[in-house]
Design a protein around this motif. Structure first.
Motif, PDB file in Angstrom:
ATOM      1  N   PRO A 207       0.819  -1.221   0.000  1.00 39.18           N
ATOM      2  CA  PRO A 207       0.000   0.000   0.000  1.00 39.18           C
ATOM      3  C   PRO A 207       0.853   1.271   0.000  1.00 39.18           C
ATOM      4  O   PRO A 207       0.489   2.262  -0.630  1.00 39.18           O
ATOM      5  CB  PRO A 207      -0.804  -0.129   1.297  1.00 39.18           C
ATOM      6  N   GLU A 208       1.989   1.239   0.692  1.00 36.72           N
ATOM      7  CA  GLU A 208       2.859   2.412   0.755  1.00 36.72           C
ATOM      8  C   GLU A 208       3.462   2.738  -0.617  1.00 36.72           C
ATOM      9  O   GLU A 208       3.608   3.916  -0.981  1.00 36.72           O
ATOM     10  CB  GLU A 208       3.978   2.188   1.778  1.00 36.72           C
ATOM     11  N   ILE A 209       3.835   1.706  -1.368  1.00 35.71           N
ATOM     12  CA  ILE A 209       4.396   1.924  -2.705  1.00 35.71           C
ATOM     13  C   ILE A 209       3.327   2.483  -3.637  1.00 35.71           C
ATOM     14  O   ILE A 209       3.570   3.440  -4.380  1.00 35.71           O
ATOM     15  CB  ILE A 209       4.988   0.616  -3.261  1.00 35.71           C
ATOM     16  N   VAL A 210       2.134   1.893  -3.582  1.00 37.03           N
ATOM     17  CA  VAL A 210       1.036   2.396  -4.416  1.00 37.03           C
ATOM     18  C   VAL A 210       0.761   3.859  -4.092  1.00 37.03           C
ATOM     19  O   VAL A 210       0.595   4.695  -4.994  1.00 37.03           O
ATOM     20  CB  VAL A 210      -0.237   1.548  -4.217  1.00 37.03           C
ATOM     21  N   ALA A 211       0.733   4.190  -2.797  1.00 31.79           N
ATOM     22  CA  ALA A 211       0.476   5.577  -2.387  1.00 31.79           C
ATOM     23  C   ALA A 211       1.544   6.514  -2.938  1.00 31.79           C
ATOM     24  O   ALA A 211       1.232   7.596  -3.457  1.00 31.79           O
ATOM     25  CB  ALA A 211       0.410   5.665  -0.866  1.00 31.79           C
ATOM     26  N   ALA A 212       2.806   6.121  -2.836  1.00 34.32           N
ATOM     27  CA  ALA A 212       3.902   6.979  -3.297  1.00 34.32           C
ATOM     28  C   ALA A 212       3.819   7.225  -4.796  1.00 34.32           C
ATOM     29  O   ALA A 212       3.979   8.362  -5.268  1.00 34.32           O
ATOM     30  CB  ALA A 212       5.250   6.342  -2.941  1.00 34.32           C
ATOM     31  N   VAL A 213       3.559   6.170  -5.558  1.00 33.92           N
ATOM     32  CA  VAL A 213       3.510   6.299  -7.022  1.00 33.92           C
ATOM     33  C   VAL A 213       2.301   7.118  -7.454  1.00 33.92           C
ATOM     34  O   VAL A 213       2.407   8.015  -8.298  1.00 33.92           O
ATOM     35  CB  VAL A 213       3.498   4.908  -7.687  1.00 33.92           C
ATOM     36  N   MET A 214       1.154   6.839  -6.876  1.00 33.12           N
ATOM     37  CA  MET A 214      -0.063   7.546  -7.281  1.00 33.12           C
ATOM     38  C   MET A 214      -0.042   9.011  -6.830  1.00 33.12           C
ATOM     39  O   MET A 214      -0.505   9.889  -7.549  1.00 33.12           O
ATOM     40  CB  MET A 214      -1.299   6.838  -6.725  1.00 33.12           C
ATOM     41  N   GLU A 215       0.504   9.277  -5.657  1.00 35.50           N
ATOM     42  CA  GLU A 215       0.665  10.673  -5.231  1.00 35.50           C
ATOM     43  C   GLU A 215       1.596  11.401  -6.186  1.00 35.50           C
ATOM     44  O   GLU A 215       1.356  12.557  -6.552  1.00 35.50           O
ATOM     45  CB  GLU A 215       1.224  10.755  -3.811  1.00 35.50           C
ATOM     46  N   GLY A 216       2.673  10.726  -6.592  1.00 32.00           N
ATOM     47  CA  GLY A 216       3.607  11.336  -7.533  1.00 32.00           C
ATOM     48  C   GLY A 216       2.944  11.686  -8.851  1.00 32.00           C
ATOM     49  O   GLY A 216       3.254  12.715  -9.461  1.00 32.00           O
ATOM     50  N   LEU A 217       2.015  10.854  -9.290  1.00 31.75           N
ATOM     51  CA  LEU A 217       1.285  11.106 -10.535  1.00 31.75           C
ATOM     52  C   LEU A 217       0.141  12.096 -10.336  1.00 31.75           C
ATOM     53  O   LEU A 217      -0.579  12.404 -11.280  1.00 31.75           O
ATOM     54  CB  LEU A 217       0.745   9.787 -11.088  1.00 31.75           C
ATOM     55  N   ARG A 218      -0.022  12.536  -9.099  1.00 32.79           N
ATOM     56  CA  ARG A 218      -1.008  13.565  -8.753  1.00 32.79           C
ATOM     57  C   ARG A 218      -2.441  13.164  -9.064  1.00 32.79           C
ATOM     58  O   ARG A 218      -3.206  13.947  -9.634  1.00 32.79           O
ATOM     59  CB  ARG A 218      -0.642  14.896  -9.422  1.00 32.79           C
ATOM     60  N   VAL A 219      -2.795  11.947  -8.689  1.00 32.50           N
ATOM     61  CA  VAL A 219      -4.203  11.577  -8.743  1.00 32.50           C
ATOM     62  C   VAL A 219      -4.914  12.279  -7.590  1.00 32.50           C
ATOM     63  O   VAL A 219      -4.278  12.800  -6.667  1.00 32.50           O
ATOM     64  CB  VAL A 219      -4.411  10.045  -8.671  1.00 32.50           C
ATOM     65  N   ASP A 220      -6.242  12.285  -7.637  1.00 33.40           N
ATOM     66  CA  ASP A 220      -7.004  13.067  -6.666  1.00 33.40           C
ATOM     67  C   ASP A 220      -7.463  12.261  -5.457  1.00 33.40           C
ATOM     68  O   ASP A 220      -7.774  12.838  -4.410  1.00 33.40           O
ATOM     69  CB  ASP A 220      -8.215  13.690  -7.358  1.00 33.40           C
ATOM     70  N   ALA A 221      -7.544  10.962  -5.594  1.00 33.14           N
ATOM     71  CA  ALA A 221      -7.911  10.087  -4.472  1.00 33.14           C
ATOM     72  C   ALA A 221      -7.435   8.682  -4.806  1.00 33.14           C
ATOM     73  O   ALA A 221      -7.396   8.286  -5.973  1.00 33.14           O
ATOM     74  CB  ALA A 221      -9.422  10.101  -4.238  1.00 33.14           C
ATOM     75  N   ILE A 222      -7.046   7.939  -3.775  1.00 34.02           N
ATOM     76  CA  ILE A 222      -6.608   6.554  -3.983  1.00 34.02           C
ATOM     77  C   ILE A 222      -7.301   5.656  -2.971  1.00 34.02           C
ATOM     78  O   ILE A 222      -7.815   6.124  -1.952  1.00 34.02           O
ATOM     79  CB  ILE A 222      -5.076   6.394  -3.852  1.00 34.02           C
ATOM     80  N   GLY A 223      -7.294   4.373  -3.260  1.00 36.21           N
ATOM     81  CA  GLY A 223      -7.900   3.453  -2.316  1.00 36.21           C
ATOM     82  C   GLY A 223      -7.810   2.022  -2.772  1.00 36.21           C
ATOM     83  O   GLY A 223      -6.930   1.648  -3.552  1.00 36.21           O
ATOM     84  N   LEU A 224      -8.755   1.209  -2.279  1.00 37.39           N
ATOM     85  CA  LEU A 224      -8.761  -0.207  -2.618  1.00 37.39           C
ATOM     86  C   LEU A 224     -10.197  -0.674  -2.800  1.00 37.39           C
ATOM     87  O   LEU A 224     -11.131  -0.103  -2.245  1.00 37.39           O
ATOM     88  CB  LEU A 224      -8.049  -1.042  -1.557  1.00 37.39           C
ATOM     89  N   ASN A 225     -10.336  -1.705  -3.610  1.00 36.69           N
ATOM     90  CA  ASN A 225     -11.665  -2.259  -3.849  1.00 36.69           C
ATOM     91  C   ASN A 225     -11.535  -3.732  -4.205  1.00 36.69           C
ATOM     92  O   ASN A 225     -10.446  -4.239  -4.474  1.00 36.69           O
ATOM     93  CB  ASN A 225     -12.381  -1.509  -4.981  1.00 36.69           C
ATOM     94  N   CYS A 226     -12.666  -4.410  -4.198  1.00 35.48           N
ATOM     95  CA  CYS A 226     -12.792  -5.786  -4.674  1.00 35.48           C
ATOM     96  C   CYS A 226     -11.832  -6.744  -3.954  1.00 35.48           C
ATOM     97  O   CYS A 226     -11.206  -6.414  -2.963  1.00 35.48           O
ATOM     98  CB  CYS A 226     -12.573  -5.846  -6.195  1.00 35.48           C
ATOM     99  N   SER A 227     -11.771  -7.967  -4.442  1.00 35.05           N
ATOM    100  CA  SER A 227     -10.839  -8.998  -3.977  1.00 35.05           C
ATOM    101  C   SER A 227     -11.089  -9.447  -2.541  1.00 35.05           C
ATOM    102  O   SER A 227     -11.178 -10.638  -2.264  1.00 35.05           O
ATOM    103  CB  SER A 227      -9.392  -8.523  -4.132  1.00 35.05           C
TER     104      SER A 227
END
Length: 837
Positions: A207-227
C-alpha cells in the motif's frame, strides 16, 4: 452544478455498490457481458443507478468496467456485437438519466445532496512487459480510446478501479490525464487497487508503494476495492491512511463468495458490512461504498450507519514522506543515509563505456546486481555517451534493470527528452538527477517532475557556475525551493546536492560543501545528497580522504551518497556511522559487515590488495554461487543462455553435463529456489516471471542441442488452460502457463473468453489429464462452473483446477472443481502431484 473537488477532503462521500453481481441476480447469464445491457436493457441499468442514488450514494459508477476496444469492436472479432463508442455512450446516457431522476426527487423532497457520475474502467486484462506481452504505450493507448469517448459525455470524474499492477495503473493515469488535458476539461482521477490477504498487489506492491507512485502522478484520491471483504481490508486501510495525505477510498466486497443453490452469495450481510465500513470512515476514509456482492440495501445501511452515528470526516494530518520506489521496494530518505550505487555511469569507467558502445546489456545488469549484493539501496543509471543514442539506451537499461533487480533507480541525465522518456516507462517513483538553479533548466525539468512524479536532485549551481562559498550555494538552494513550489512540488520531494569539489584545487571546498549540507538539514529541514568521491580527485590514497569526508558529511546531516559500494573504506564508514548513530538495530548490519571484512582480509595475502579488490572476493551469505542457478534466480536471460551452453560443451572450465543433468541439477533447482522465495513472500511476481524467462532461455539452448541429436524432449503431461467465457482477463492464466512450461509440461492455451464446449473439445482431443480455468470477475464464475460440469460429464479422466481473484477453496468446492490453486506456484505443485514430479 458544483464540482466533486469541492467536497473532497471536506466531507464523507459514498460510492454505489456492485454492478455485475446485482445484474446476475436480475437475470444476467453466465458469461454474458454486463456492458451489453446498456443497450439491450437500458431501463435495468437506469433503475440500478437510481436505486443506488436513493440509497444514499453520492457517486455512481457507469456500467463500463470492461469497456475496452479489444472487447467492443462492433463486429464479430470482439466479445460483443456493439462498438466501444455505442457501449460507453449508452452507459453514460443511462447514468445521466438516473441522475436526472434523482435530482427531480431531491428537489421534490427539498434536500440538497451532491450527485456525481464516475466513468468507471477496470484492468485491461493483460500484464505489461516485461512480465506480460503488452507494451506500456499500447496500454496507454488502450485506456485513451475509452477515455476519449467518455469525455465526450457528461461525467464528473474518472475512476480507474480493480487494478492489480501499479505499472498498469500508471499507464491508465497518464492516459486519463493526457486525455483530460487535450479536451480542456478539469475533472479528477481516482484510482483503487487490489490487494491479496498478504497485503500486496499481484505484482508485489505494498500500500505504501502504491500511495507513493499515485501521489507522484497527482491523482485526486486513492484506495482499494474488490478482492477482499471489509474484515480482510482492515489492516490495508490503516496502512493507506498512514501512507498518504490524499482522500482514501474503500469499496470492499460483501465478504468472501460461495455458492448456494447454484447462486453466488457472500458471507458478510448488510448490517455487518455497514458497521465495519463506517469504522473506516471514523479512521479517516473519505469515500466509501461497495463492490462485488453489495447492492443498494448495503449502501443504504452504510449511509444510515454513518449518519446515525454522527461520523464526520476527521482525518489526521499526514507528514509527507520522502520516498522513492520500484514496483516492489521503497526507500525512504531522512533516516539512515541512503547508499546510491554509482557503477552504472560511464565517467571514468572504460569497461562500462565499452559495454554501452557494444550494447552489452548483460554487463550492465551484472554491475547492477553486484552493487545490490554489496549493499546499494538505489542504483544510479547514467548512459550518456556521445557515440550512442542515449535516449534509447536509457529506456532499454531501465526496462532490463527493473526486470532483474527490485532496487529503485536514479535516472541520471541532463537531456530533458531522455529524462521524459525514462520517467514515462519507469515502474515506480524514481529519483531524478537532476535540476539546478538555472532558469532554463528548471523550466525544463520541474514540469516533468510534476507530471510523472519522483524525487528530484537539485544541484547548487546556476548560470554563474558553482559558488565557492556556502552562502552562494544556499542562495541557489532557496531559489530552487521557491521555484519548485510554483509547480506544486513539495520540499519533501527535493534532495539538494551542495556539490563536493576537490580539495586539491581549493582547501575550502569541503568546508563550503559541509556548511551547505548542515544548513539544508538544520534550517530547511531538507534533504541532501553528494557524489562524495569528487572531493579527493587528484590526491594519493583517495579512499582515506573520501571516507573521512563522507563521515563528516553524514555527521552534518547528509541524507544520501552516490558512491561505489565495492569500495571497502566507504562501506566501512557508512556501516560504522549507522551503528554509532543508533540506526543499526542490535548492530546486526555491522556484525554482517565485519564477518565479510574479516573473511576478506584473511583470504588475501596482501591486505591493501584485498581492500581494493573486495568487490570481487565477497559473496552474500547463503547465496547460491552456481553460475547457472544464480542466473536463473536473478532472471539474467543472457547469462542463463551462455552458462547452459558452457555446461553442455564443457567449455570455460565447466564440467560437461548432459541435457537432463542440466535440467534436473540446475534449472529445476533454480526454479524451486525462486518458487520457495515466492511462497515465503521473499520474492514477488516480477522476480518469479523473470526467473521463468531466464529458465526458458536455458531450455531453448538445451532444445537446440536435443534437436541436433534427434532426441525428443520429454513432457511431464499435457494441460489445457483457459480463461472462461465472458472474461477477457488472462493475466493469471498466462503466468500459470509460463511456469508450467518451465516445469516441462505441455500446455495448450486456449486464450480468454473461451466457451465451455471449446475447453471440452481440447481436453478430449488431447486426452489431457488436467485442465486449468481462470476467472477474475464474479459474473463469469457461472461459466466456470458450467465448464467444470461439462468436463466431468464427458471427460471424467480430466482433473480441473481453478484460480482467480474471486475464488477461494470454499467457492471451488461448491462449483465442483477438483482443486483450487491460490497462485501459479500452487498450480505447478498440484500438476506435479497429478502427473508425477
Amino acid at each position: 452544478m458544483s464540482s466533486i473537488r469541492d467536497y473532497l477532503g471536506k466531507q464523507i462521500l459514498f460510492f454505489d455498490g456492485g454492478t455485475g453481481s446485482v445484474l446476475q441476480a436480475r437475470g444476467l447469464n453466465p458469461g454474458e457481458l454486463p456492458e451489453n445491457w446498456n443497450i439491450e436493457k437500458p431501463d435495468e441499468i437506469v433503475n440500478l443507478h437510481y436505486s443506488y442514488y436513493l440509497s444514499g450514494a453520492n457517486i455512481i459508477k457507469s456500467n463500463t468496467f470492461g469497456a475496452f476496444k479489444t472487447k467492443f469492436t462492433g463486429d464479430d472479432t470482439g466479445s460483443s456485437p456493439y462498438s466501444l463508442e455505442k457501449i460507453i455512450s449508452a452507459a453514460l446516457k443511462n447514468a445521466n438519466e438516473a441522475r436526472r431522476l434523482i435530482l427531480e426527487k431531491d428537489k421534490e423532497c427539498g434536500r440538497e445532496v451532491p450527485r456525481f457520475i464516475a466513468f468507471d474502467i477496470g484492468s485491461c486484462g493483460k500484464l505489461l512487459k516485461p512480465l506480460g506481452d503488452l507494451e506500456f504505450e499500447d496500454a496507454v493507448s488502450l485506456f485513451k480510446s475509452s477515455f476519449e469517448i467518455a469525455l465526450k459525455n457528461e461525467i464528473d470524474l474518472i475512476l480507474i478501479e480493480t487494478i492489480n499492477d501499479i505499472y498498469e495503473a500508471k499507464a491508465a493515469v497518464l492516459a486519463a490525464k493526457e486525455t483530460i488535458e487535450k479536451t480542456g476539461k478539469n475533472i479528477p482521477v481516482f484510482v483503487t487497487t487490489v490487494y491479496d490477504e498478504g497485503q500486496k498487489s499481484l505484482t508485489g506492491s505494498s500500500p505504501e508503494i502504491v500511495a507513493a507512485v499515485m501521489e507522484g502522478l497527482r491523482v485526486d484520491a486513492i484506495g482499494l476495492n474488490c478482492s477482499l471483504g471489509p474484515v480482510q481490508m482492515k489492516p490495508i486501510v490503516s496502512r493507506l491512511l498512514e501512507a498518504t495525505s490524499l482522500p482514501v477510498i474503500v469499496n470492499p466486497n460483501a465478504g468472501l463468495p460461495r455458492t448456494e443453490g447454484g447462486k453466488t452469495v457472500y458471507d458478510v450481510n448488510a448490517d455487518e458490512f455497514a458497521q465495519i465500513v463506517a469504522g473506516f470512515c471514523k479512521e479517516g476514509a473519505s469515500i466509501t461504498g461497495g463492490c462485488c456482492g453489495t447492492n443498494p440495501s448495503y449502501i443504504k445501511k452504510l449511509t444510515d450507519e454513518v449518519k446515525n452515528s454522527n461520523i464526520t470526516l476527521n482525518r489526521k494530518n499526514i507528514n509527507k514522506k520522502s520516498v522513492i520506489t520500484s514496483c516492489t521496494k521503497s526507500v525512504e530518505f531522512g533516516k539512515a543515509p541512503v547508499l546510491i550505487g554509482e557503477r552504472i555511469n560511464p565517467t571514468g569507467k572504460k569497461k562500462l563505456k565499452q559495454a554501452l558502445t557494444n550494447n552489452d546489456i548483460p554487463y550492465i545488469l551484472n554491475e547492477g546486481i553486484t552493487q545490490e549484493e554489496k549493499g546499494a539501496e538505489v542504483l544510479d543509471v547514467n548512459v550518456g555517451l556521445p557515440e550512442i543514442d542515449e535516449c534509447q539506451m536509457m529506456q532499454t537499461v531501465i526496462k532490463e534493470l527493473q526486470a532483474v533487480t527490485d532496487l529503485p533507480l536514479q535516472i541520471d541525465t541532463s537531456d530533458p527528452v531522455t529524462m521524459e522518456k525514462a520517467l514515462r516507462i519507469y515502474n515506480g517513483k524514481p529519483l531524478i538527477n537532476s535540476v539546478n538553479g538555472k532558469e532554463e533548466v528548471m523550466k525544463e525539468v520541474f514540469p516533468l517532475v510534476k507530471k510523472y512524479g519522483g524525487m528530484v536532485v537539485a544541484l547548487a549551481l546556476n548560470e554563474n557556475g558553482i559558488p565557492e562559498t556556502a552562502e552562494g550555494r544556499i542562495a541557489i538552494v532557496e531559489k530552487i525551493y521557491s521555484t519548485a513550489a510554483t509547480y506544486g512540488i513539495d520540499p519533501s520531494d527535493i534532495i539538494i546536492d551542495p556539490l563536493a569539489m576537490t580539495v586539491s584545487a581549493s582547501d575550502q571546498a569541503a568546508v563550503a560543501t559541509l556548511a551547505t549540507v548542515k544548513y539544508v538539514k538544520e534550517v530547511k529541514k531538507g534533504l541532501t545528497i553528494l557524489g562524495v568521491s569528487n572531493v579527493s580527485f587528484g590526491l594519493p590514497l583517495r579512499e582515506h580522504i573520501t571516507s573521512i569526508f563522507f563521515t563528516m558529511a553524514m555527521q552534518n546531516g547528509l541524507s544520501a551518497a552516490i558512491m561505489n559500494p565495492n569500495a571497502i573504506e566507504m562501506m566501512k564508514a557508512w556501516t560504522c556511522f549507522k551503528t554509532l548513530s543508533g540506526l543499526d538495530a542490535q548492530c546486526l548490519g555491522y556484525i554482517d559487515f565485519a564477518a565479510k571484512y574479516s573473511e576478506l582480509v584473511a583470504s588475501q595475502a596482501n591486505a591493501n590488495g584485498a581492500l581494493q579488490n573486495s568487490a570481487q572476493s565477497t559473496n552474500s551469505s547463503g547465496e547460491n554461487t552456481d553460475p547457472l542457478i544464480k542466473a536463473i534466480v536473478k532472471g539474467l536471460k543472457e547469462n542463463a543462455k551462455s552458462e547452459t551452453q558452457k555446461f553442455l560443451t564443457g567449455t570455460d572450465g565447466k564440467e560437461s553435463l548432459s541435457a537432463m543433468q542440466i535440467i534436473n541439477d540446475k534449472i529445476i533447482p533454480a526454479l524451486d529456489i525462486i518458487g520457495k522465495d515466492f511462497e515465503q513472500k521473499k520474492a514477488f511476481l516480477p522476480q518469479l516471471l523473470m526467473a521463468a524467462d531466464a529458465a526458458k532461455e536455458a531450455f531453448a539452448v538445451i532444445k537446440d542441442e536435443l534437436d541436433k541429436k534427434g532426441i525428443q524432449e520429454e513432457s511431464r503431461g499435457t494441460i489445457v488452460i483457459a480463461t472462461v467465457k465472458g472474461d477477457i482477463h488472462d493475466i493469471g492464466k498466462n503466468i500459470v502457463k509460463v511456469l508450467l512450461e518451465n516445469y516441462s509440461f505441455r500446455v495448450i492455451d486456449l486464450g480468454k473468453d473461451v466457451p465451455p464446449e471449446k475447453v471440452l473439445e481440447a481436453v478430449i482431443k488431447e486426452h489431457a489429464p488436467l485442465a486449468g480455468l481462470s476467472a477474475l470477475m464474479t459474473t463469469t464464475v457461472g461459466a466456470m462452473e458450467e465448464t467444470i460440469k461439462l468436463i466431468h460429464e464427458n471427460a471424467p479422466w480430466c482433473k480441473v483446477f481453478v484460480g482467480g481473484a474471486v475464488l477461494n477453496q470454499d467457492y471451488a468446492d461448491k462449483i465442483n472443481a477438483d482443486a483450487y490453486t491460490k497462485d501459479a506456484m500452487d498450480s505447478v505443485k498440484y500438476c506435479q502431484g497429478i502427473c508425477g514430479k
